[in-house]
Write a protein that holds these residues in place. Structure first.
Motif, PDB file in Angstrom:
ATOM      1  N   ARG A  25       0.827  -1.214   0.000  1.00 40.89           N
ATOM      2  CA  ARG A  25       0.000   0.000   0.000  1.00 40.89           C
ATOM      3  C   ARG A  25       0.859   1.261   0.000  1.00 40.89           C
ATOM      4  NH1 ARG A  25      -2.457   1.530   3.970  1.00 40.89           N
ATOM      5  NH2 ARG A  25      -1.829   0.122   5.671  1.00 40.89           N
ATOM      6  N   PHE A  26       2.085   1.148   0.521  1.00 37.06           N
ATOM      7  CA  PHE A  26       2.964   2.311   0.627  1.00 37.06           C
ATOM      8  C   PHE A  26       3.731   2.581  -0.671  1.00 37.06           C
ATOM      9  CE2 PHE A  26       2.259   0.801   4.890  1.00 37.06           C
ATOM     10  CZ  PHE A  26       2.187   1.942   5.677  1.00 37.06           C
ATOM     11  N   LEU A  27       3.631   1.679  -1.642  1.00 41.44           N
ATOM     12  CA  LEU A  27       4.438   1.782  -2.853  1.00 41.44           C
ATOM     13  C   LEU A  27       3.649   2.411  -3.990  1.00 41.44           C
ATOM     14  CD1 LEU A  27       6.084  -1.781  -2.853  1.00 41.44           C
ATOM     15  CD2 LEU A  27       6.830   0.293  -1.652  1.00 41.44           C
ATOM     16  N   SER A  28       4.348   3.153  -4.826  1.00 37.74           N
ATOM     17  CA  SER A  28       3.732   3.698  -6.032  1.00 37.74           C
ATOM     18  C   SER A  28       3.584   2.579  -7.059  1.00 37.74           C
ATOM     19  CB  SER A  28       4.591   4.825  -6.601  1.00 37.74           C
ATOM     20  OG  SER A  28       5.858   4.319  -6.994  1.00 37.74           O
ATOM     21  N   PRO A  29       2.737   2.756  -8.055  1.00 38.11           N
ATOM     22  CA  PRO A  29       2.517   1.690  -9.047  1.00 38.11           C
ATOM     23  C   PRO A  29       3.775   1.264  -9.792  1.00 38.11           C
ATOM     24  CG  PRO A  29       0.785   3.345  -9.190  1.00 38.11           C
ATOM     25  CD  PRO A  29       1.821   3.903  -8.260  1.00 38.11           C
ATOM     26  N   ASP A  30       4.742   2.185  -9.940  1.00 36.48           N
ATOM     27  CA  ASP A  30       5.949   1.837 -10.696  1.00 36.48           C
ATOM     28  C   ASP A  30       7.099   1.383  -9.798  1.00 36.48           C
ATOM     29  OD1 ASP A  30       6.350   4.265  -9.520  1.00 36.48           O
ATOM     30  OD2 ASP A  30       7.265   5.231 -11.272  1.00 36.48           O
ATOM     31  N   CYS A  31       6.794   1.105  -8.547  1.00 37.71           N
ATOM     32  CA  CYS A  31       7.826   0.639  -7.606  1.00 37.71           C
ATOM     33  C   CYS A  31       7.590  -0.834  -7.297  1.00 37.71           C
ATOM     34  CB  CYS A  31       7.793   1.457  -6.322  1.00 37.71           C
ATOM     35  SG  CYS A  31       9.102   1.009  -5.148  1.00 37.71           S
ATOM     36  N   GLY A  32       8.584  -1.657  -7.582  1.00 40.93           N
ATOM     37  CA  GLY A  32       8.485  -3.079  -7.285  1.00 40.93           C
ATOM     38  C   GLY A  32       9.132  -3.410  -5.951  1.00 40.93           C
ATOM     39  N   PHE A  33       9.142  -4.700  -5.618  1.00 38.22           N
ATOM     40  CA  PHE A  33       9.778  -5.084  -4.357  1.00 38.22           C
ATOM     41  C   PHE A  33      10.606  -6.349  -4.515  1.00 38.22           C
ATOM     42  CE2 PHE A  33       5.976  -7.703  -4.098  1.00 38.22           C
ATOM     43  CZ  PHE A  33       6.357  -8.833  -3.374  1.00 38.22           C
ATOM     44  N   MET A  34      11.649  -6.401  -3.714  1.00 37.18           N
ATOM     45  CA  MET A  34      12.488  -7.583  -3.577  1.00 37.18           C
ATOM     46  C   MET A  34      12.137  -8.229  -2.241  1.00 37.18           C
ATOM     47  SD  MET A  34      16.637  -7.803  -2.983  1.00 37.18           S
ATOM     48  CE  MET A  34      16.955  -6.663  -4.317  1.00 37.18           C
ATOM     49  N   ARG A 173      15.051   9.492  11.966  1.00 33.58           N
ATOM     50  CA  ARG A 173      14.593  10.123  10.734  1.00 33.58           C
ATOM     51  C   ARG A 173      15.649  11.072  10.165  1.00 33.58           C
ATOM     52  NH1 ARG A 173       9.319   9.111   9.770  1.00 33.58           N
ATOM     53  NH2 ARG A 173       9.325  10.722   8.155  1.00 33.58           N
ATOM     54  N   ILE A 174      16.386  11.736  11.032  1.00 37.77           N
ATOM     55  CA  ILE A 174      17.383  12.700  10.552  1.00 37.77           C
ATOM     56  C   ILE A 174      18.500  11.981   9.797  1.00 37.77           C
ATOM     57  CG2 ILE A 174      19.137  14.370  11.262  1.00 37.77           C
ATOM     58  CD1 ILE A 174      17.299  15.161  13.575  1.00 37.77           C
ATOM     59  N   TYR A 175      19.049  10.923  10.407  1.00 43.72           N
ATOM     60  CA  TYR A 175      20.148  10.210   9.751  1.00 43.72           C
ATOM     61  C   TYR A 175      19.660   9.517   8.482  1.00 43.72           C
ATOM     62  CZ  TYR A 175      24.638   7.857   9.401  1.00 43.72           C
ATOM     63  OH  TYR A 175      25.869   7.444   8.976  1.00 43.72           O
ATOM     64  N   SER A 176      18.426   9.020   8.523  1.00 42.87           N
ATOM     65  CA  SER A 176      17.870   8.374   7.328  1.00 42.87           C
ATOM     66  C   SER A 176      17.723   9.381   6.190  1.00 42.87           C
ATOM     67  CB  SER A 176      16.516   7.736   7.651  1.00 42.87           C
ATOM     68  OG  SER A 176      16.663   6.704   8.611  1.00 42.87           O
ATOM     69  N   SER A 177      17.348  10.603   6.523  1.00 40.12           N
ATOM     70  CA  SER A 177      17.226  11.646   5.494  1.00 40.12           C
ATOM     71  C   SER A 177      18.579  11.960   4.873  1.00 40.12           C
ATOM     72  CB  SER A 177      16.624  12.913   6.101  1.00 40.12           C
ATOM     73  OG  SER A 177      15.308  12.682   6.548  1.00 40.12           O
ATOM     74  N   HIS A 196      17.671   0.881  -5.364  1.00 37.88           N
ATOM     75  CA  HIS A 196      16.969   0.499  -4.132  1.00 37.88           C
ATOM     76  C   HIS A 196      17.813   0.813  -2.904  1.00 37.88           C
ATOM     77  CE1 HIS A 196      19.094  -3.592  -4.232  1.00 37.88           C
ATOM     78  NE2 HIS A 196      19.137  -3.250  -5.502  1.00 37.88           N
ATOM     79  N   ILE A 197      17.141   1.358  -1.908  1.00 33.55           N
ATOM     80  CA  ILE A 197      17.767   1.658  -0.620  1.00 33.55           C
ATOM     81  C   ILE A 197      16.842   1.305   0.534  1.00 33.55           C
ATOM     82  CG2 ILE A 197      16.990   4.072  -0.711  1.00 33.55           C
ATOM     83  CD1 ILE A 197      19.502   4.835   0.889  1.00 33.55           C
ATOM     84  N   GLY A 206       8.395   6.218   5.011  1.00 31.34           N
ATOM     85  CA  GLY A 206       8.415   7.111   3.857  1.00 31.34           C
ATOM     86  C   GLY A 206       9.777   7.403   3.281  1.00 31.34           C
ATOM     87  N   PHE A 207      10.785   6.613   3.606  1.00 31.02           N
ATOM     88  CA  PHE A 207      12.125   6.840   3.070  1.00 31.02           C
ATOM     89  C   PHE A 207      12.400   5.897   1.889  1.00 31.02           C
ATOM     90  CE2 PHE A 207      12.749   8.136   7.570  1.00 31.02           C
ATOM     91  CZ  PHE A 207      13.099   9.459   7.332  1.00 31.02           C
ATOM     92  N   GLY A 208      13.134   6.410   0.913  1.00 30.31           N
ATOM     93  CA  GLY A 208      13.585   5.580  -0.197  1.00 30.31           C
ATOM     94  C   GLY A 208      12.520   5.213  -1.199  1.00 30.31           C
ATOM     95  N   LEU A 209      11.362   5.856  -1.111  1.00 29.53           N
ATOM     96  CA  LEU A 209      10.270   5.487  -2.010  1.00 29.53           C
ATOM     97  C   LEU A 209      10.387   6.159  -3.373  1.00 29.53           C
ATOM     98  CD1 LEU A 209       7.268   5.474   0.493  1.00 29.53           C
ATOM     99  CD2 LEU A 209       8.697   3.577  -0.276  1.00 29.53           C
TER     100      LEU A 209
END
Length: 626
Positions: A25-34, A173-177, A196-197, A206-209
């Motif tokens: 649900r968190f992924l955009s239509p053009d984002c796949g997953f491993m 969140r700061i270090y992830s940003s 991918h990250i 919400g990171f790396g999306l």
């Protein structure tokens, strides 16, 4: 209880499918997953989880090392597999053999991989890893351009992706940003197929999306990595670790229990023994801390966790008895969730899942229905781990168990050995693309046909020489069948004088190299040793063989037989006869995938052939009668 095991693990694949849907649900239509399936899919079973993830649309599978990827290939998984950790040079051949994609952190490994791939005439896919702040594997952002140029200059490598890894995406969140920004600033001359990250926690936060691929791991198995996540998605534990009460006993007030007597009973009471300990992955540090879920509620673990047993307090649970089912990990009670149990001793839910149930059978459920199970201890059988003698014992035992009879199993096994090994425990050889043509010529000899034969096939070259043999008796011919260095055998009529002029090689090649021949003759056989100095460099590799012979065959025999002596993929046998032979009949005697090969006739030629992909067992063959 539906199982009789001392302990077992239930894997709910419906929960796994549910969790993946929640994460997607968190992924955009053009984002796949491993799907991350390393460490046997965090203890859940890599093969079963991989298949379930592929059903949900996983683009790749992620493993930690070559061995994990190899195992999935051996189990029949054909989807792309990425090795996330740095690989070793000694693993390169296996990586290529099993079509695995590897990560690249430095140029030397890339060069060695490229060299091996080029020698096989293939292109190996790689993902370049960038260290954006976790400081494990990967090149630094400053080193990336140089590494990218180095790898992209290697023709036998394809840069399929670049990736990095968050260090603390579940809480910082700061270090992830900072990491996300560093990864986003990587400049590429050509965009690879995958960037991918993000791991599971990053996806939820919400990171790396912005990349087109994410890696789903711990959350897909139903384990929260931070309390804040519970308000963002609803995930269910996939694993439940269960056991039974093996014994119930009474204890008096003040008596100590277990090693070092770390727990003393505050009153007269009862306790139960569970046949699970730290050898089963139930952590030693859970002694006097954890809770076990029973039919009457939660019961505390009392005393130290032993190697093979734990004890629980049953004083307030008079209805529990030996044989009752218990939940040690997972299930519906929040107290037995992996993340909550791990927090009791400052441990990690990752660690707990990977180590739990080392001696427990896995049972796989989907929509509350059991559909498969995996055996105790090591849940995957890798034949390469065993010696030939051990494998022989395993095979014979498996055949006996499957047939339900040791006696019949032994007979079947011995017949199998006789068929494949010719009663001798030697290496089995395989051939592919077997083409045998026989041409009978009506020459001047009134008693014999002249014969021209051509035999071609592909197989592994075992030695720098081999033998072509002609025997003058069935007994001698059978002896040649048992010799692994003999490639071609011909039976000469015993009324015919056996000389090099009566049986000869007109041409013989391996890998298009014309071989040298040396003839050795005895009373009832003729051996032709075929060799060449160049063969020494080809030993152990699969090569093309072509053998052409000239010989004679009695006119009054009225039949000619051709036998397959090794497991062979794709068989074609033909006989071309002169005009003086009428009404040639063909009788194929095949065992293997196809017992009824195709038979075709054209003029004086009769052809018997199988599909090129079909395997035929030894001692199959064709009898031509005329």
């Amino acid at each position: 209880m539906i199982f009789t095991d001392r302990s077992w693990v239930e894997i709910d694949l419906s929960a796994f499918h549910h969790n993946l849907k929640e994460l997607k649900r968190f992924l955009s239509p053009d984002c796949g997953f491993m799907q991350i399936v390393k460490a046997d899919a965090y203890g859940h079973g890599a093969y079963e989880i991989a298949n379930a993830a592929l059903e949900e649309g996983a683009a790749l599978l992620g493993v930690a090392n070559y061995e994990e990827g190899k195992l999935l290939r051996l189990q029949g998984i054909t989807a792309p597999i990425l090795i996330l950790s740095p690989s070793l040079p000694s693993e390169i051949d296996g990586i290529l053999d099993y079509s695995l994609t590897t990560s690249i952190s430095e140029p030397q490994f890339a060069r060695e991989l490229a060299k091996a791939a080029a020698s096989q005439g293939i292109t190996a896919k790689v993902h370049i890893k960038i260290d954006t702040g976790m400081h494990r594997s990967g090149c630094s952002p400053e080193q990336f351009a140089s590494l990218y140029d180095s790898v992209s200059s290697l023709d036998s490598l394809e840069i399929e992706g670049i990736f990095s890894h968050f260090a603390a995406s579940e809480q910082d969140r700061i270090y992830s940003s900072i990491q996300e920004q560093a990864f986003g600033e990587i400049d590429l001359p050509a965009e690879p197929r995958f960037r991918h990250i993000a791991n599971s926690s990053a996806v939820v936060n919400g990171f790396g999306l912005g990349s087109n691929l994410v890696r789903l791991g711990i959350l897909s198995y139903g384990i929260y990595t931070h309390p804040d996540q519970q308000g963002k998605l609803d995930i269910k534990p996939v694993m439940t670790f269960k056991s039974t009460l093996s014994l119930v006993k009474e204890i008096k007030q003040g008596e100590g229990l277990g090693y070092n007597l770390t727990w003393h009973s505050p009153r007269d009471g009862r306790y139960g023994i569970i046949p699970v300990g730290y050898a089963d992955g139930y952590d030693y540090l859970l002694g006097n801390k954890a809770l076990v879920s029973t039919a009457m509620g939660l019961s505390p673990v009392i005393g130290k966790v032993s190697m093979d047993m734990i004890t629980i307090d049953l004083t307030d649970m008079p209805g529990l008895k030996a044989g009752d089912e218990l939940v040690l990990l997972g299930g519906d009670n929040p107290e037995t969730r992996a993340e909550n149990i791990a927090s009791l001793y400052g441990g990690s839910a990752y660690e707990l899942l990977c180590q739990v149930g080392r001696r427990a059978r896995r049972y796989y459920f989907k929509e509350d229905r059991l559909f498969s199970s995996a055996p105790l201890a090591r849940r995957d059988f890798v034949p390469a781990d065993f010696s030939d003698s051990k494998l022989s014992s395993i095979i014979e035992a498996a055949v006996s168990q499957r047939l339900g009879s040791d006696e019949i199993g032994a007979l079947v096994y011995q017949e199998m050995l006789a068929r494949l090994f010719f009663d001798k425990d030697q290496n089995i050889h395989y051939r592919k693309g077997f083409h045998h043509t026989i041409k009978l010529i009506d020459g001047d000899d009134p008693a014999f046909f002249e014969v021209q034969t051509t035999l071609s096939y592909r197989k592994v070259l075992d030695n720098d020489y081999f033998i072509v043999a002609c025997a003058q008796s069935e007994e001698v011919l059978q002896a040649y069948f048992k010799r692994s260095d003999v490639e071609y055998r011909w039976l000469m009529d015993d009324n015919f004088e056996l000389t090099p002029q009566r049986f000869s090689i007109s041409s013989i090649k391996v890998a298009d190299i014309e071989l040298e021949t040396a003839v050795q003759q005895s009373l009832d056989c003729l051996e032709i040793r075929c060799s060449h100095p160049s063969l020494n460099n080809l030993v152990g590799s699969e090569q093309d063989f072509v053998i052409n012979t000239r010989t004679y065959y009695p006119r009054n025999s009225h039949q000619l037989s051709v036998f397959i002596t090794e497991p062979t993929q794709g068989v074609s046998i033909s006989l071309e006869s002169p005009d003086c032979i009428q009404n040639v009949e063909c009788i194929p005697i095949y065992s293997g995938q196809n017992k009824y090969p195709a038979i075709s006739r054209r003029s004086s030629r009769i052809l018997v052939e199988t599909d090129p992909q079909q395997w035929i067992f030894p001692m199959s063959g064709v009898v031509f009668a005329y």
